[in-house]
Design a protein around this motif. Structure first.
Motif, short mmCIF file in Angstrom:
data_model
loop_
_atom_site.label_atom_id
_atom_site.label_comp_id
_atom_site.label_asym_id
_atom_site.label_seq_id
_atom_site.Cartn_x
_atom_site.Cartn_y
_atom_site.Cartn_z
N SER A 237 0.85 -1.21 0.00
CA SER A 237 0.00 0.00 0.00
C SER A 237 0.89 1.27 0.00
O SER A 237 0.47 2.32 0.45
CB SER A 237 -0.96 -0.02 1.19
OG SER A 237 -0.27 -0.33 2.38
N ILE A 238 2.10 1.15 -0.49
CA ILE A 238 3.04 2.29 -0.68
C ILE A 238 3.15 3.15 0.58
O ILE A 238 2.94 4.36 0.56
CB ILE A 238 2.65 3.16 -1.91
CG1 ILE A 238 2.26 2.30 -3.10
CG2 ILE A 238 3.80 4.09 -2.29
CD1 ILE A 238 3.37 1.44 -3.68
N LYS A 239 3.43 2.51 1.69
CA LYS A 239 3.68 3.27 2.92
C LYS A 239 5.12 3.81 2.88
O LYS A 239 5.97 3.22 2.25
CB LYS A 239 3.58 2.37 4.15
CG LYS A 239 2.23 1.76 4.36
CD LYS A 239 2.23 0.96 5.64
CE LYS A 239 1.14 -0.07 5.68
NZ LYS A 239 -0.13 0.26 5.10
N LYS A 240 5.30 4.87 3.64
CA LYS A 240 6.68 5.29 3.89
C LYS A 240 7.30 4.21 4.79
O LYS A 240 6.64 3.74 5.73
CB LYS A 240 6.67 6.65 4.59
CG LYS A 240 8.02 7.26 4.72
CD LYS A 240 7.96 8.70 5.19
CE LYS A 240 9.37 9.22 5.32
NZ LYS A 240 9.46 10.58 5.77
N VAL A 241 8.55 3.84 4.52
CA VAL A 241 9.18 2.77 5.31
C VAL A 241 10.54 3.24 5.83
O VAL A 241 11.37 3.72 5.06
CB VAL A 241 9.38 1.49 4.45
CG1 VAL A 241 10.14 0.44 5.23
CG2 VAL A 241 8.03 0.93 4.01
N ALA A 242 10.74 3.13 7.13
CA ALA A 242 12.05 3.42 7.72
C ALA A 242 12.53 2.12 8.38
O ALA A 242 11.78 1.49 9.12
CB ALA A 242 11.95 4.53 8.75
N LEU A 243 13.77 1.73 8.09
CA LEU A 243 14.29 0.45 8.58
C LEU A 243 15.63 0.64 9.29
O LEU A 243 16.56 1.21 8.72
CB LEU A 243 14.49 -0.52 7.40
CG LEU A 243 13.28 -0.86 6.53
CD1 LEU A 243 13.71 -1.69 5.32
CD2 LEU A 243 12.22 -1.61 7.33
N GLU A 244 15.70 0.17 10.51
CA GLU A 244 16.97 0.15 11.26
C GLU A 244 17.30 -1.32 11.48
O GLU A 244 16.65 -1.99 12.27
CB GLU A 244 16.79 0.84 12.63
CG GLU A 244 16.48 2.32 12.54
CD GLU A 244 17.70 3.16 12.21
OE1 GLU A 244 18.83 2.71 12.44
OE2 GLU A 244 17.51 4.27 11.69
N LEU A 245 18.33 -1.81 10.77
CA LEU A 245 18.52 -3.27 10.71
C LEU A 245 19.86 -3.72 11.28
O LEU A 245 20.51 -2.99 12.02
CB LEU A 245 18.33 -3.71 9.25
CG LEU A 245 17.03 -3.23 8.60
CD1 LEU A 245 16.96 -3.64 7.14
CD2 LEU A 245 15.80 -3.71 9.35
N GLY A 246 20.26 -4.91 10.90
CA GLY A 246 21.42 -5.55 11.52
C GLY A 246 22.76 -5.02 11.04
O GLY A 246 22.82 -4.13 10.18
N GLY A 247 23.83 -5.58 11.58
CA GLY A 247 25.17 -5.12 11.20
C GLY A 247 26.23 -6.19 11.41
O GLY A 247 25.99 -7.24 12.03
N LYS A 248 27.38 -5.94 10.83
CA LYS A 248 28.57 -6.79 11.04
C LYS A 248 29.74 -5.81 10.96
O LYS A 248 30.52 -5.79 10.01
CB LYS A 248 28.64 -7.85 9.93
CG LYS A 248 29.63 -8.95 10.21
CD LYS A 248 29.11 -9.96 11.22
CE LYS A 248 30.18 -10.92 11.65
NZ LYS A 248 29.72 -11.83 12.72
N SER A 249 29.81 -4.96 11.95
CA SER A 249 30.62 -3.74 11.82
C SER A 249 32.11 -3.98 12.03
O SER A 249 32.51 -4.76 12.91
CB SER A 249 30.10 -2.69 12.79
OG SER A 249 28.77 -2.37 12.44
N PRO A 250 32.94 -3.29 11.24
CA PRO A 250 34.39 -3.46 11.33
C PRO A 250 35.04 -2.52 12.33
O PRO A 250 34.60 -1.38 12.50
CB PRO A 250 34.85 -3.10 9.91
CG PRO A 250 33.86 -2.08 9.44
CD PRO A 250 32.53 -2.44 10.10
N LEU A 251 36.08 -3.00 12.98
CA LEU A 251 36.97 -2.13 13.75
C LEU A 251 38.35 -2.30 13.11
O LEU A 251 38.89 -3.40 13.11
CB LEU A 251 37.00 -2.54 15.21
CG LEU A 251 37.90 -1.71 16.15
CD1 LEU A 251 37.40 -1.82 17.57
CD2 LEU A 251 39.35 -2.11 16.10
N ILE A 252 38.86 -1.22 12.53
CA ILE A 252 40.16 -1.32 11.84
C ILE A 252 41.24 -0.72 12.73
O ILE A 252 41.12 0.41 13.20
CB ILE A 252 40.13 -0.53 10.50
CG1 ILE A 252 39.02 -1.08 9.60
CG2 ILE A 252 41.48 -0.61 9.81
CD1 ILE A 252 38.89 -0.34 8.28
#
Ligand code: NAP
Length: 480
Positions: A237-252
């Motif tokens: 139904s063409i809603k506005k969608v905001a998504l806060e999802l997963g991660g696999k974040s790097p530390l360099i």
């Protein structure tokens, strides 16, 4: 902590089927609470009440909206001790951490949204037009268990402050603090229908909310798999969608970095909250020639993290939040061993059978001999598990960091100018340089499969606004 009713249209009401979801303490496995198991019928009532309340709430002056929110905020502050105990009990969060990260942090966020919205300009005059920012309408908020109150605040507060009405579906694992938030709004006499709470399961409440035609926006925080499903339903139904999802974040870690500072920051990011943090820096990418030194620092510093009873003030790492999470993390540790990685900290946790009635404890776990193609380096484990990956050139370090489906967060340690240059090359929504601390006014969110949109800061307010261009010569007085 046994809640019998949902909060719909400004009232506490029974779910139409009067079923419940029991809440388990992951440290003791005792049932410490329950919430109603809502369903599609409850969602229908909640969405209709939010839709009915929208016009009036949109027209309510900002000063009045802020007043309601300030009363609710003070209610929450007065319930601090209860909220801390709730997060120790439903999540297994260690006492000090529960207070800091699960209660005080969200309260500060709440205060900050009020501060930000006070100074926000909702209209701007161009030469021949006025740009007006208006609330989106009915917002369906779907939230996870890992920071239960924090993730709710990040969306519900800015949505309501900007004139939207809300239906919240919290996680079925950790829904208790959402009940206290509903109490706070009730105490503040927030007009009927502005905030509605339907507890229940993803397949019933979550799906019904994502699909409902009267819902104008879905704001989802959770796994990438869950976000994908919810977004598909919402886009019908063409809603506005905001998504806060997963991660696999790097530390360099770069040559010339303060190794001890870097290692300590990496461990705390992955061990705090028992590793159940979306932005945890789970891939530590280190110069090959420093590997031995870094392994020693990791082994030594990991000893400082006490695993145990979350009610004990000395505990750093409590249990994982549920049996499902325990089994998932255990299977990834087994997978790491099968893939040929080597454990330098931690061990394979007990199987479900061996566990008996014990809590869902997993020790800090660090794998070395990891390459970035292994599944343990590519998939989100969501437990206190770190992968050590080596590189030989800076270009290779950047390539490894970016070679992932995710793009949530990151960190670089090294000489300032070089570290900032590397930070710019990493494709993530946020990145810390030399242990730079988070700024509450800075937005947070993901590139790639870590999400769409931002929470926090002014950008987190703008997520809940539509933009209208009025072509006019005279700037009317616009009251949002
Ligand atoms: P999840 O399983 O995706 O669930 C999140 C929420 O969505 C829950 O309320 C869940 O309901 C609901 N849900 C899941 N699938 C759904 C579907 N197909 N239809 C409708 N609703 C659905 O995630 P989680 O295990 O609770 O949380 C951990 C995840 O959240 C991790 O991946 C973490 O990285 C991510 N996270 C991201 C951020 C960020 O800001 N980027 C912040 C925190 C957490 P039920 O509870 O009933 O299953």
């Amino acid at each position: 902590m046994f809640y019998k009713e949902l909060y719909i249209n400004g009232e506490w009401v029974k779910s139409n089927l009067d079923e419940i979801i029991e809440i388990e303490n992951p440290a003791t496995r005792d049932i410490i609470g329950s919430v109603p198991k809502g369903n599609e019928v409850d969602v229908e009532l909640a969405v209709k009440s939010a839709a009915l309340a929208f016009d009036q709430w949109k027209g309510t002056p900002m000063e009045s909206r802020i007043l309601y929110m300030e009363i609710a905020l003070n209610y929450l502050k007065a319930k601090k001790e209860l909220l801390v105990n709730m997060e120790v009990a439903e999540l297994g969060a260690p006492l000090k951490w529960a207070e800091r990260a699960h209660v005080v942090g969200p309260i500060i966020r709440f205060e900050n949204y009020i501060k930000l919205v006070k100074n926000y300009k909702f209209s701007k005059k161009l030469t021949h037009a006025t740009i007006v920012k208006e609330p989106v309408g009915v917002v369906g908020c779907i939230t996870p268990w890992n920071y239960p109150l924090g993730q709710i605040m990040q969306k519900v507060i800015p949505a309501i402050l900007t004139g939207n009405t809300v239906v919240l579906k919290p996680s079925q694992i950790a829904p208790l603090s959402a009940m206290v938030l509903a109490e706070a709004f009730h105490y503040a006499k927030l007009p009927k229908g502005v905030f509605n709470l339907v507890t229940g399961r993803a397949g019933e409440v979550g799906n019904a909310l994502a699909k409902h035609k009267l819902v104008n926006m879905i704001s989802f925080t959770g796994s990438t798999a869950g976000g994908r499903e919810v977004a598909k339903l919402a886009l019908d139904s063409i809603k506005k969608v905001a998504l806060e999802l997963g991660g696999k974040s790097p530390l360099i870690i770069l040559e010339g970095a303060d190794l001890e500072l870097a290692v300590k920051a990496g461990l705390s990011s992955c061990y705090d909250n028992t590793g159940q943090t979306c932005a945890a820096l789970t891939r530590m990418i280190v110069p090959k020639k420093y590997l031995g030194q870094i392994e020693t620092l990791i082994i030594d510093n990991s000893r400082n993290y006490i695993v145990g009873n979350p009610n004990d003030a000395n505990t750093h790492i409590g249990p994982l939040a549920s049996l499902k999470q325990y089994s998932k993390v255990r299977s990834y540790i087994q997978l790491g061993l099968d893939e040929g990685a080597k454990l330098i900290v931690g061990e394979l946790p007990k199987s479900e059978n061996e566990l008996g009635n014990e809590g869902y404890y997993v020790k800090p776990t660090v794998f070395t001999n990891v390459n970035n193609q292994m599944r343990i380096a590519r998939e989100e484990i969501f437990g206190p598990v770190i992968c050590l990956i080596t590189y030989e050139t800076i270009d290779e370090a950047i390539e490894i960091a970016n070679d992932t489906d995710y793009g949530l967060s990151g960190a670089v340690f090294g000489p300032d100018i070089l570290a900032n240059k590397v930070a710019l090359a990493i494709r993530t929504g946020s990145i810390a340089v030399n242990d730079g601390k988070r700024d509450i006014d800075a937005p947070f969110g993901g590139y790639k499969q870590s999400g769409i949109g931002r929470e926090g800061g002014l950008q987190g307010i703008e997520e809940f606004l539509e933009i209208k261009s009025i072509f006019n010569e005279v700037n009317p007085i616009i009251n949002i």
